[in-house]
Scaffold this active site. Structure first.
Site, short mmCIF file in Angstrom:
data_model
loop_
_atom_site.label_atom_id
_atom_site.label_comp_id
_atom_site.label_asym_id
_atom_site.label_seq_id
_atom_site.Cartn_x
_atom_site.Cartn_y
_atom_site.Cartn_z
N PRO A 185 -36.28 16.62 -27.34
CG PRO A 185 -35.57 18.55 -28.47
CD PRO A 185 -35.91 18.03 -27.10
N GLY A 186 -35.43 14.51 -30.09
CA GLY A 186 -34.38 13.74 -30.75
C GLY A 186 -34.52 13.97 -32.25
NE ARG A 222 -37.10 5.92 -38.09
CZ ARG A 222 -38.09 6.39 -38.82
NH1 ARG A 222 -37.91 6.66 -40.11
NH2 ARG A 222 -39.25 6.64 -38.28
CE1 TYR A 278 -39.94 1.19 -34.78
CE2 TYR A 278 -38.37 2.39 -36.13
CZ TYR A 278 -38.71 1.81 -34.93
OH TYR A 278 -37.84 1.86 -33.89
CB CYS A 329 -29.48 -13.18 -46.99
SG CYS A 329 -28.07 -13.18 -48.08
CD GLU A 330 -33.83 -10.91 -42.48
OE1 GLU A 330 -35.07 -10.82 -42.54
OE2 GLU A 330 -33.21 -11.19 -41.47
#
Ligand code: LLP
Length: 421
Positions: A278-279, A316, A320, A348-349
């Site tokens: 597990p993480g 994240r 995703y 800047c995105e």
């Protein structure tokens, strides 16, 4: 009991301390804030669930590689799951017992495998060339390596394609039609390889334990076949992947106990030792990214809360389309209205967002805003894009005091890479 709570007074607390007060007392924002007691509780949930089984909880270091956190997990009895030589070195530095560590990966390089062989860690075989490299590493190290076959069980984990790993088109593991080749190759290298078990990892953010049961059933079948050929394999490694309640919806999601209970009879029926990896389910819910609101703006029909944290610290959502719950740390001004906001950073995105279309009270400039469940795959995936520099980390200790557990990176750290060139 969970570390973060917002009682009637409208302030967010971490283990009973106002996050707002912590935010005002630390040197810079954004920062990661963890609860040490919550980490302990999460490990205990697994330990309790595993009672009656011989097992290793291999914490997946990729989820979060803070050295202080690793030391704490090791003290709680965890082993470690590694995907690089540097993760192995860090695990050793944190005091992990190498014989409770597992080295995974589809592209392990020879020098890392040599270190793994020297230290006596379990190594998962991922491919033909990987087997060759493990054999070579064993010869260089003069050690016989305990290996597991990473088998791709071809089970659909029903998650985002980027975090699915155990389906048949995945780059990881070996397919059943090649099993015999690998068993023969192990037999041909008896001084280098000792086959001790089988491994699979289905993917991440899995919220249905039936999927683990299906995979374990398939894996038990493989173990029977492997034993039939005279191998004394006694480890089943079912990987990691248990999801958490990112939505804070109150939905009842499977807990560690549900995961273990669904495979328990299979493991016992073959007298196996169980390894889990597990993480996320150990570390994600122990932490928030704490940001300060820089300002609020409206473009046409779109409303934005602009904070100092960004995709550089927490990628994240951008990568995703992941949902992580967002809330304010202190009560909004009494005249604040509620609107639908995109919560964005200064990078800047247009991909730079922490949350989209969130119903939130209009926050005061300078107030605090947290992104929840930021303990896994957030700091460990942070970058220095736009020279944001990686943020500091703190935790609330068992006695309620707040300690820094990692320094924030600075501009000087960046300049150091060019010294002496
Ligand atoms: N074992 C293996 C072989 C793995 O590849 C992984 C995760 C784990 C264990 C731990 O899985 P967990 O229990 O944390 O789900 N960056 C993505 C997640 C990538 C997971 C990669 N492998 C994210 O932020 O969602």
């Amino acid at each position: 009991q969970h570390c973060f709570a917002k009682p009637e007074d409208g302030y967010l607390y971490c283990e009973g301390i106002r996050v707002h007060e912590i935010m005002e007392s630390v040197e810079r924002r954004p920062f990661y804030l963890y609860s040490k007691p919550q980490i302990t509780r999460n490990v205990e949930a697994y330990r309790d669930a595993l009672e009656g089984l011989t097992s290793i909880i291999g914490y997946a270091i990729k989820a979060n590689n803070n050295l202080k956190i690793l030391e704490h997990l090791r003290q709680l009895g965890c082993g470690a799951v590694l995907v690089s030589g540097n993760e192995l070195k860090l695990a050793l530095r944190a005091g992990f017992d190498p014989t409770r560590c597992i080295f995974n990966g589809n592209g392990k390089i020879l020098e890392d495998l040599v270190l793994a062989a020297q230290e006596g860690v379990f190594v998962n075989i991922d491919s033909e060339f990987d087997l060759e490299n493990i054999v070579a590493a064993a010869r260089i190290a003069g050690k016989r390596v305990n290996v597991l076959l990473r088998i791709n069980p071809d089970v659909d984990p029903q998650v985002h394609p980027y975090v699915a790993t155990g389906n048949k088109s995945s780059k990881f593991g070996i397919r059943n039609e090649k099993l015999q080749w690998f068993l023969d190759a192990v037999k041909e290298n008896p001084n280098e390889l000792k086959l001790v078990g089988a491994h699979c990892h289905l993917g991440s953010t899995i919220t249905k334990v039936d999927i683990f049961r299906d995979a374990a059933t398939i894996m038990i079948n493989y173990i029977d076949q492997i034993r039939d050929q005279g191998f004394e394999v006694d480890y089943l490694n079912i990987g990691g992947g248990l999801g958490i309640d990112y939505y804070h919806s109150g939905a009842i999601l499977p807990k560690p106990r549900d995961l273990i209970d669904t495979v328990r009879d299979l493991v016992l029926s073959r007298g196996l030792n169980l390894i889990i990896e597990p993480g996320r389910s150990l570390i994600a819910n122990t932490c928030c990214l704490v940001n300060r609101v820089t300002g609020v703006k409206t473009n046409g029909s779109k409303n934005f809360i602009v904070v100092d944290g960004s995709m550089a610290e927490l990628i994240r959502p951008s990568l995703y389309d992941a949902y992580q719950h967002i809330e304010l740390v202190s009560p909004p001004p009494s005249d604040a209205d509620i609107a639908t906001y995109d919560v964005v950073g200064p990078v800047c995105e247009s991909a730079d967002f922490l949350g989209k279309a969130r119903e939130l009270p209009t926050p005061a400039k300078g107030s605090g805003l947290v992104v929840h469940d930021a303990g896994a795959y957030c700091m460990s995936m942070a970058s220095t894009y736009n020279l944001k520099m990686r943020p500091p980390e703190y935790w609330v200790e068992d006695d309620g005091s707040v300690s820094k557990i990692r320094h924030g990176e600075t501009f000087e750290d960046h300049i150091r890479f060019f010294e002496g060139l």
